[in-house]
Design a protein around this motif. Structure first.
Motif, short mmCIF file in Angstrom:
data_model
loop_
_atom_site.label_atom_id
_atom_site.label_comp_id
_atom_site.label_asym_id
_atom_site.label_seq_id
_atom_site.Cartn_x
_atom_site.Cartn_y
_atom_site.Cartn_z
N ILE A 99 0.84 -1.20 0.00
CA ILE A 99 0.00 0.00 0.00
C ILE A 99 0.88 1.25 0.00
O ILE A 99 0.58 2.25 -0.67
CB ILE A 99 -0.94 0.00 1.21
CG1 ILE A 99 -2.04 -1.05 1.03
CG2 ILE A 99 -1.57 1.38 1.42
CD1 ILE A 99 -2.98 -0.77 -0.12
N ALA A 100 1.98 1.20 0.74
CA ALA A 100 2.92 2.33 0.75
C ALA A 100 3.53 2.53 -0.64
O ALA A 100 3.74 3.65 -1.08
CB ALA A 100 4.02 2.10 1.79
N TYR A 182 -6.99 11.25 0.93
CA TYR A 182 -5.62 11.56 0.52
C TYR A 182 -4.79 12.02 1.70
O TYR A 182 -3.62 11.67 1.84
CB TYR A 182 -5.65 12.62 -0.58
CG TYR A 182 -4.33 12.86 -1.26
CD1 TYR A 182 -3.46 11.80 -1.54
CD2 TYR A 182 -3.95 14.14 -1.64
CE1 TYR A 182 -2.26 12.02 -2.18
CE2 TYR A 182 -2.74 14.37 -2.29
CZ TYR A 182 -1.91 13.30 -2.55
OH TYR A 182 -0.71 13.52 -3.18
N ARG A 183 -5.39 12.83 2.57
CA ARG A 183 -4.67 13.32 3.74
C ARG A 183 -4.30 12.15 4.67
O ARG A 183 -3.19 12.07 5.19
CB ARG A 183 -5.53 14.35 4.48
CG ARG A 183 -4.81 15.06 5.62
CD ARG A 183 -5.49 16.35 6.00
NE ARG A 183 -6.88 16.15 6.35
CZ ARG A 183 -7.91 16.64 5.65
NH1 ARG A 183 -7.68 17.33 4.55
NH2 ARG A 183 -9.14 16.43 6.05
N VAL A 184 -5.27 11.25 4.87
CA VAL A 184 -5.01 10.08 5.71
C VAL A 184 -4.00 9.16 5.04
O VAL A 184 -3.11 8.59 5.68
CB VAL A 184 -6.32 9.32 6.00
CG1 VAL A 184 -6.05 8.01 6.72
CG2 VAL A 184 -7.25 10.17 6.82
N TYR A 185 -4.14 9.01 3.73
CA TYR A 185 -3.23 8.15 2.96
C TYR A 185 -1.79 8.61 3.14
O TYR A 185 -0.88 7.80 3.38
CB TYR A 185 -3.64 8.21 1.49
CG TYR A 185 -3.11 7.10 0.61
CD1 TYR A 185 -3.08 5.78 1.05
CD2 TYR A 185 -2.69 7.37 -0.68
CE1 TYR A 185 -2.62 4.77 0.22
CE2 TYR A 185 -2.24 6.36 -1.52
CZ TYR A 185 -2.21 5.06 -1.05
OH TYR A 185 -1.76 4.06 -1.87
N SER A 186 -1.58 9.92 3.03
CA SER A 186 -0.24 10.48 3.20
C SER A 186 0.28 10.21 4.61
O SER A 186 1.43 9.81 4.81
CB SER A 186 -0.26 11.98 2.95
OG SER A 186 -0.73 12.28 1.66
N LYS A 187 -0.59 10.41 5.59
CA LYS A 187 -0.20 10.25 6.99
C LYS A 187 0.15 8.80 7.29
O LYS A 187 1.17 8.49 7.91
CB LYS A 187 -1.34 10.72 7.89
CG LYS A 187 -0.97 10.99 9.32
CD LYS A 187 -2.15 11.61 10.06
CE LYS A 187 -2.52 12.96 9.50
NZ LYS A 187 -3.61 13.60 10.24
N CYS A 188 -0.71 7.88 6.84
CA CYS A 188 -0.48 6.46 7.11
C CYS A 188 0.76 5.95 6.38
O CYS A 188 1.53 5.16 6.93
CB CYS A 188 -1.70 5.63 6.71
SG CYS A 188 -3.09 5.76 7.86
N ILE A 192 3.84 3.88 7.96
CA ILE A 192 4.18 2.54 7.49
C ILE A 192 5.67 2.44 7.21
O ILE A 192 6.34 1.46 7.56
CB ILE A 192 3.37 2.19 6.21
CG1 ILE A 192 1.89 1.96 6.57
CG2 ILE A 192 3.94 0.95 5.53
CD1 ILE A 192 1.00 1.82 5.35
N ILE A 193 6.20 3.48 6.60
CA ILE A 193 7.61 3.49 6.21
C ILE A 193 8.53 3.74 7.41
O ILE A 193 9.56 3.08 7.57
CB ILE A 193 7.87 4.56 5.13
CG1 ILE A 193 7.12 4.22 3.84
CG2 ILE A 193 9.37 4.71 4.86
CD1 ILE A 193 7.57 2.94 3.17
#
Length: 262
Positions: A99-100, A182-188, A192-193
């Protein structure tokens, strides 16, 4: 702005490339889950008396990014009593990693098409920001990477470039939800990384309460026993996350004028 912003065939190819990459990642996750499911079923059928206490014992080894030498990591063992937990952990980490990667693909896509659109609509771009009068794709891309490090700012720039795109986000509640995603996607992705799939619970508190709902829906985050952290687990939510990011890419592409190709 009275007319649609033009795009060229490079932008369309960027979109096709993104969809291809996301489709491949979706396939990798699906097959990985199938392999793990088969492995678990197979291990459960083993004769526990014959295999003894240990199923697997090893030590993580890493290649140094500086000199290439192997570095020893933690030693781990998988026994008949904990193998389900260990395999579940492996599945979670693998799915989160893919996902990352999908995020990385989208990040590359959004910067690339923004640079191409700026070049193809130079006067419009200069009216928004005098520093955006680029004629070189590479120079423009480097500028965006340095000055628009926050990905939400890139979306904001695209909305300024296209009245149609901005209107879509303003009028349609479903499209505004993309911004939350998108904001959550960036944060998560960052967690993850960089933080072993663990994110501080404060990251989703007010005034971004809606983000918490999106985080749970798309990234399967749940609080740990102490209630102070969230653990990201995309094992069951990966498909919707990938479909949503592909939908956001389509929304952006379809808002521009592809009838005039240069």
């Amino acid at each position: 702005m009275t007319k649609k912003v033009k795009i060229n065939w490079h932008v369309l190819n960027d979109y096709k490339k993104l969809i291809s990459e996301i489709s491949q990642l979706n396939g990798l996750i699906y097959h990985n889950k199938s392999i793990i499911k088969t492995y678990l079923r197979r291990v459960e059928s083993w004769d526990k008396k014959r295999i003894g206490k240990f199923i697997l014992g090893s030590r993580f080894l890493y290649n140094s990014p500086y000199d290439g030498r192997l570095i020893s990591g933690d030693f781990y063992t998988v026994s008949k009593t904990n193998f389900k937990d260990k395999v579940s952990l492996l599945e979670r980490k693998t799915n989160n990693y893919f996902i990352a990667l999908a995020y990385e693909c989208f990040e590359e896509f959004i910067r690339s098409i923004t640079a191409r659109i700026i070049i193809n609509n130079r006067k419009t771009a200069e009216s928004i920001n005098g520093k955006l009068g680029f004629s070189s794709y590479k120079s423009c891309l480097l500028y965006l990477q340095n000055q628009y490090k926050n990905n939400s700012n890139i979306i904001g720039l695209l909305r300024k470039l296209s009245v149609e795109l901005d209107s879509s986000f303003v009028k349609e509640k479903g499209l505004r939800n993309f911004l939350n995603f998108y904001r959550v996607y960036s944060k998560c992705r960052n967690h993850i990384i960089h933080t072993n799939d663990v994110i501080d619970i404060n990251a989703f508190k007010s005034p971004e309460a809606v983000d918490e709902k999106f985080a749970i829906r798309y990234f399967g985050v749940y609080a740990n026993k102490k209630g102070t952290k969230y653990i990201i687990d995309t094992s069951d939510t990966y498909k919707e996350a990938l479909e949503t990011i592909a939908g956001l890419a389509y929304l952006i592409i379809s808002s521009f004028d592809s009838t005039i190709i240069k």
